[in-house]
Design a protein around this motif. Structure first.
Motif, mmCIF file in Angstrom:
data_model
loop_
_atom_site.group_PDB
_atom_site.id
_atom_site.type_symbol
_atom_site.label_atom_id
_atom_site.label_comp_id
_atom_site.label_asym_id
_atom_site.label_seq_id
_atom_site.Cartn_x
_atom_site.Cartn_y
_atom_site.Cartn_z
ATOM 1 N N LYS A 107 -6.537 -13.871 1.764
ATOM 2 C CA LYS A 107 -7.534 -13.279 0.874
ATOM 3 C C LYS A 107 -8.435 -12.305 1.620
ATOM 4 C CE LYS A 107 -9.376 -15.027 -2.755
ATOM 5 N NZ LYS A 107 -8.626 -14.173 -3.702
ATOM 6 N N ILE A 108 -7.816 -11.334 2.297
ATOM 7 C CA ILE A 108 -8.594 -10.273 2.956
ATOM 8 C C ILE A 108 -9.288 -9.451 1.873
ATOM 9 C CG2 ILE A 108 -8.517 -8.251 4.447
ATOM 10 C CD1 ILE A 108 -5.946 -9.407 5.659
ATOM 11 N N GLU A 109 -10.611 -9.423 1.927
ATOM 12 C CA GLU A 109 -11.380 -8.747 0.884
ATOM 13 C C GLU A 109 -12.220 -7.579 1.387
ATOM 14 O OE1 GLU A 109 -11.238 -9.105 -2.252
ATOM 15 O OE2 GLU A 109 -10.425 -11.088 -2.686
ATOM 16 N N ALA A 110 -12.299 -7.389 2.710
ATOM 17 C CA ALA A 110 -13.199 -6.341 3.200
ATOM 18 C C ALA A 110 -12.826 -5.951 4.622
ATOM 19 C CB ALA A 110 -14.642 -6.831 3.150
ATOM 20 N N MET A 111 -13.028 -4.665 4.940
ATOM 21 C CA MET A 111 -12.834 -4.169 6.303
ATOM 22 C C MET A 111 -13.897 -3.107 6.600
ATOM 23 S SD MET A 111 -8.753 -4.098 7.173
ATOM 24 C CE MET A 111 -8.193 -2.907 5.951
ATOM 25 N N GLY A 202 -17.342 -7.412 0.412
ATOM 26 C CA GLY A 202 -17.765 -6.201 1.103
ATOM 27 C C GLY A 202 -18.104 -6.491 2.546
ATOM 28 N N LEU A 203 -17.910 -5.494 3.396
ATOM 29 C CA LEU A 203 -18.212 -5.632 4.820
ATOM 30 C C LEU A 203 -18.562 -4.255 5.368
ATOM 31 C CD1 LEU A 203 -18.134 -7.620 7.302
ATOM 32 C CD2 LEU A 203 -15.813 -6.789 7.697
ATOM 33 N N SER A 271 -17.214 -3.544 -2.822
ATOM 34 C CA SER A 271 -17.030 -2.986 -1.476
ATOM 35 C C SER A 271 -18.309 -2.289 -1.044
ATOM 36 C CB SER A 271 -15.837 -2.010 -1.410
ATOM 37 O OG SER A 271 -16.038 -0.910 -2.263
ATOM 38 N N ILE A 272 -18.500 -2.203 0.281
ATOM 39 C CA ILE A 272 -19.606 -1.438 0.861
ATOM 40 C C ILE A 272 -19.102 -0.750 2.125
ATOM 41 C CG2 ILE A 272 -21.546 -2.799 -0.041
ATOM 42 C CD1 ILE A 272 -21.577 -4.383 2.555
#
Length: 391
Positions: A107-111, A202-203, A271-272
């Motif tokens: 469940k990768i949700e942000a990079m 978000g990250l 996302s951010i």
């Protein structure tokens, strides 16, 4: 001279505060496609190309992107494609199956990446714990990073606990997960005491060696959640190329967007990403109301940064007509390229839309195949309007 510089800083801050409009211009759009080996599970079940995280590597001119697959997909979820002049180059797409770290995170949700383009970070959703019954919960409460150009060497960061560094290699996956998830949970409970469930989507790196996590949902239980637009922050540092992140989090921002705006649906942060050249944070929020194409959609926001490194109120990105810009897909991945162009990529949660011939209003309707993820590239610039608008 000092007085002049101070005046200019104050004047610039006032201009940012007064800017009531951020305009967008679409530059290109289309679909990314997941590779053949990631279109069917071993049992023959369709795997949807739902891209949930992205980050841009400047010196490689490459967008890394990942899916939030879990349970049935135990292989790496990371892909990349070269991106030039606002357009992806399909012949350059690569599936990074060699990275063991991306096999061990679900469940990768942000990079995101550091300002110097040297360190890249990916985060799971942090949606599960030992109490939810999913045996691999620690793989969802996971963070990995890699040095630029060394994806195959991706690994977990070290943790900062009470001022001391705890090497990731010295603790197991469950302990690593516990420190991070509990830190986030404690921060959320300072305002929402009944919170047991939350979801990270978000990250971003922020000025001042801060790492920001965007929270999309919170609730007492994963079946009882509500959309939120929350940003948690913690400290980070780089020691000899090794990423170290804090385990004490602060609830830094909690934007009441659904109470302040009349949008097409109740939105949550998806996302951010911070643009260091322009000193502002981009944020996407999205809604999901059902299984049709008009039941999903995305809004884009700009959060300017003042001279004290404090993010100001979100500004809703708009068309020249001042109407809010609306992306027909549910964008969960965002990257900022070297020219400051905003790249949005969609995770439509298995929504395929309608037949191409039936798409009459492309700002809210679409048609796609399961192996496709929609993208759009935008140029965003500040402006002003004659009549007052909510930010």
């Amino acid at each position: 001279m000092v007085k002049t510089a101070s005046f200019l800083l104050l004047f610039s801050a006032c201009l940012v505060q007064a800017s009531s409009l951020y305009k967008m211009k679409p530059l290109s759009s289309g679909y990314l496609e997941c590779p053949q080996q990631l279109r069917k599970s071993t049992s023959g079940k369709t795997i949807y190309c739902d891209v949930s995280a992205a980050v841009y590597s400047g010196n490689q001119k490459t967008v890394y992107f990942a899916s939030d697959w879990w349970k049935t997909v135990k292989s790496s979820k990371l892909m990349s494609i070269q991106w030039e002049n606002g357009t992806p180059l399909p012949a350059t797409q690569r599936y990074h199956s060699e990275s063991n770290a991306f096999t061990g995170i679900e469940k990768i949700e942000a990079m995101t990446r550091t300002e110097d383009n040297l360190i890249f970070i990916a985060s799971g959703a942090f949606t599960h714990s030992a109490e939810t019954g999913y045996s691999d919960w620690a793989t969802i409460n996971n963070i990995v990073y890699w040095q630029n150009g060394k994806v195959s060497q991706a690994t977990r960061p070290d943790l900062l606990i009470n001022g001391s560094t705890l090497p990731a290699k010295n603790i197991n996956a469950e302990e690593f997960s516990y420190y991070l998830r509990n830190g986030m949970l404690n921060a959320l409970r300072t305002k929402y005491s009944d919170t047991n469930f939350f979801k990270i989507e978000g990250l971003s790196i922020l000025p001042g060696n801060r790492l920001a996590f965007g929270v999309r949902e919170i609730g007492a239980h994963y079946l009882q959640t509500r959309f939120k637009n929350i940003i948690l922050t913690t400290d980070y540092r780089i020691d000899s190329g090794q990423l170290v992140i804090g385990t004490q989090f602060s609830l830094q921002y909690d934007f009441p967007l659904n109470a302040s705006y009349n949008l097409a649906g109740s939105v949550g942060l998806s996302s951010i990403e911070y643009d260091f050249k322009r000193r502002l944070l981009y944020m996407t929020t999205s809604y999901e109301k059902g299984s049709g194409d008009e039941d999903v959609g995305t809004y884009l926001w700009v959060l300017p940064n003042n001279s004290n490194n404090k993010l100001l109120k979100p500004r809703l990105v708009r068309h020249n007509s001042s109407a809010p810009y609306h992306f027909a897909h549910k964008a969960e991945a965002m990257a900022i390229d070297a020219q400051g162009r905003v790249i949005l990529i969609a995770d439509d949660d298995k929504v395929l839309g309608r037949k191409k011939s039936e798409v009459l209003f492309p700002d809210r309707q679409f048609s796609r195949h399961p192996w496709q993820a929609a993208y759009i590239v935008l140029k965003v610039s500040p402006g002003n309007v004659s009549s007052p608008l909510p930010h």
